[in-house]
Design an enzyme around this catalytic site. Structure first.
Site, PDB file in Angstrom:
ATOM      1  N   LYS A  69       0.806  -1.237  -0.012  1.00  0.00           N
ATOM      2  CA  LYS A  69      -0.007   0.056   0.186  1.00  0.00           C
ATOM      3  C   LYS A  69       0.860   1.369   0.228  1.00  0.00           C
ATOM      4  O   LYS A  69       0.266   2.206  -0.446  1.00  0.00           O
ATOM      5  CB  LYS A  69      -1.128  -0.168   1.083  1.00  0.00           C
ATOM      6  N   SER A 318       1.126  -9.939  -0.471  1.00  0.00           N
ATOM      7  CA  SER A 318       0.890  -8.478  -0.615  1.00  0.00           C
ATOM      8  C   SER A 318       1.065  -7.647   0.727  1.00  0.00           C
ATOM      9  O   SER A 318       1.352  -6.494   0.798  1.00  0.00           O
ATOM     10  CB  SER A 318      -0.419  -8.156  -0.845  1.00  0.00           C
TER      11      SER A 318
HETATM   12  C1  LIG Z   1      -2.244  -7.123   2.421  1.00  0.00           C
HETATM   13  C2  LIG Z   1      -3.289  -6.653   1.443  1.00  0.00           C
HETATM   14  N1  LIG Z   1      -3.411  -7.421   0.339  1.00  0.00           N
HETATM   15  C3  LIG Z   1      -4.250  -7.047  -0.718  1.00  0.00           C
HETATM   16  C4  LIG Z   1      -5.076  -6.142  -0.625  1.00  0.00           C
HETATM   17  C5  LIG Z   1      -6.168  -5.885  -1.593  1.00  0.00           C
HETATM   18  O1  LIG Z   1      -5.689  -4.475  -2.264  1.00  0.00           O
HETATM   19  P1  LIG Z   1      -6.778  -3.965  -3.157  1.00  0.00           P
HETATM   20  O2  LIG Z   1      -7.853  -3.324  -2.139  1.00  0.00           O
HETATM   21  O3  LIG Z   1      -6.109  -2.755  -3.966  1.00  0.00           O
HETATM   22  O4  LIG Z   1      -7.565  -4.877  -4.108  1.00  0.00           O
HETATM   23  C6  LIG Z   1      -4.905  -5.116   0.587  1.00  0.00           C
HETATM   24  C7  LIG Z   1      -5.933  -4.136   0.766  1.00  0.00           C
HETATM   25  O5  LIG Z   1      -6.031  -3.402   1.755  1.00  0.00           O
HETATM   26  C8  LIG Z   1      -4.019  -5.330   1.850  1.00  0.00           C
HETATM   27  O6  LIG Z   1      -4.057  -4.737   2.856  1.00  0.00           O
END
Ligand SMILES: Cc1ncc(COP(=O)(O)O)c(C=O)c1O
Length: 417
Positions: A69, A318
């Site tokens: 993020k 992520s």
């Molecule tokens: C660790 C993590 N992975 C994935 C996502 C998903 O991202 P997006 O909302 O851009 O799809 C988030 C969203 O906050 C997140 O915190």
């Protein structure tokens, strides 16, 4: 959502290439350069063997602020220019809040964040530690949007949307740009999807590069609005309780829904147990601390739902912002499931040395005693006998059987449970 133009004057519904151009990607790349970590893409021999094809992990859990993020936040703050000086306000499950708080701090501007009341404690503390004013309001991230928008309108601060914003999406696209450079035979990218900004950004970067790469989105089954939305069905207000709190968004974005309709080849869902198993796998085998949302792409690969492809599959890990207590309990749960942590019940004579003799036999069988509890009530016991409940760490079910055998030979009637 009303009142805020997150599309930079461009229309939702434009194609991905029209909406976010090469100049946007370049600007985002410049905004993250030197501030966001260029995270490693790590080969995963275990997943590669399981999938019968090369699998690499893009470790965004090692990103500054603990999740991807930060890229989107940096990109948006850079694009705001002097407008950022009016202060920033946002709404988030936590990762975006932390990222915006860090971007605001670097820029020397104020930041106020709205998070749901049951937001992960470590995420709340991290945003506060960065100087953000945290307001815990609403039952879900969706609920907090309205409050954040109202504050932005009243105070004149800039609202930084967590996903439905072209600068934020362009920031997340820098992951795609890095993958193109770092993975020469990239064939498939598996991406967690909450609001869809991450998947949109990566998809746009891949398209712009003219690379024929499959893009697979993954949602937590407990909160998977995209499955209905992409199929053209109305989106019910789905339950949002999931271990993957970062992706618990109930409604797709105004910009991101059409983008993902265009860019995604496939959308999968994973169950809570699969997410937990993926978190444990990442900790034990890949040495990566991932939060639930960060592990869902790996959960999808481990589920066997994706066939092998020619070339390399990358799973985006992520984020890594998980409460340590939750991770610890998942690791212990996993050991129990594997039969490496067992609870046994037996009886010992209620006299000095009675327990020591039992423990001596367990030590001789090379099992580790994690806890011992005397049980003197609600179990059938002879006079001058006490019940003992032990939690043992063993090498697995075979070793547990050996331990029980040693105890039986020593005259102890022991049972599991
Ligand atoms: C660790 C993590 N992975 C994935 C996502 C998903 O991202 P997006 O909302 O851009 O799809 C988030 C969203 O906050 C997140 O915190």
């Amino acid at each position: 959502m009303t009142g805020v133009d997150t599309a930079g004057g461009r229309e939702p519904g434009m194609t991905a290439q029209e909406l976010i151009g090469a100049a946007d990607l370049e600007a985002a790349r410049a905004a993250v350069a030197g501030l966001a970590v260029r995270t490693p893409t790590l080969a995963s021999p275990d997943l590669s063997e399981q999938l019968a094809g090369a699998v690499w992990l893009k470790a965004e859990c090692l990103q500054s602020t603990g999740s991807f993020k930060f890229r989107g936040a940096l990109s948006r703050v850079a694009a705001l220019g002097r407008a950022a000086e009016r202060g920033l306000v946002t709404a988030s499950a936590g990762n975006h809040a932390r990222a915006v708080a860090q971007a605001a701090r670097l820029r020397g501007v104020g930041c106020e964040v709205f998070m749901p009341r049951d937001a992960t404690v470590s995420k709340v503390l991290a945003a506060e530690a960065l100087g953000a004013r945290v307001r815990l309001e609403g039952a879900s991230v969706d609920d907090t949007f309205e409050q954040a928008l109202r504050l932005a309108e009243e105070s004149g601060a800039e609202f930084v949307h967590p996903f439905d914003d072209i600068d934020v999406i362009a920031g997340q696209a820098t992951i795609g740009l890095e993958l193109i450079e770092d993975v020469p035979d990239l064939a498939r990218v598996v991406v967690p999807v909450g609001g869809g900004g991450l998947a949109s950004g990566i998809g746009i970067a891949l398209r712009r590069a003219g690379r024929d790469v499959r893009l697979v989105g993954v949602q937590a089954a407990a909160c998977a609005p995209y499955v209905d939305a992409l199929a053209g069905r109305p989106v019910e207000r789905a339950a949002a309780m999931t271990i993957a709190d970062g992706v618990a968004i109930k409604h797709p974005g105004r910009l991101t829904l059409p983008l993902l309709r265009e860019l995604l080849d496939e959308m999968l869902t994973v169950e809570e147990d699969q997410i937990a198993d993926a978190m444990v796998f990442l900790a034990e085998r890949a040495k990566l601390v991932a939060e639930g949302a960060g592990a869902i792409a790996v959960a999808a690969l481990m589920s066997g739902a994706l066939p092998p492809v020619d070339g390399t599959t990358v799973a985006i890990v992520s984020g890594g912002n998980v409460d340590s207590g939750l991770l610890a309990s998942l690791l212990l749960r996993h050991e129990s499931e594997e039969g490496r942590r067992v609870r046994i019940f037996t009886r010992v004579p209620d006299r000095p040395g009675g327990l020591a003799e039992l423990l001596g036999l367990i030590a001789a069988a090379r099992a580790n005693v994690v806890s011992v509890e005397h049980v003197r009530e609600a179990v059938p016991l002879h006079v001058r006998e006490t019940g003992v409940e032990l939690t043992l760490e063993t090498r697995g079910p075979g070793h547990t059987e050996e331990v029980l055998g040693v105890l039986a030979a020593g005259g102890y009637e022991a049972r599991i449970g």
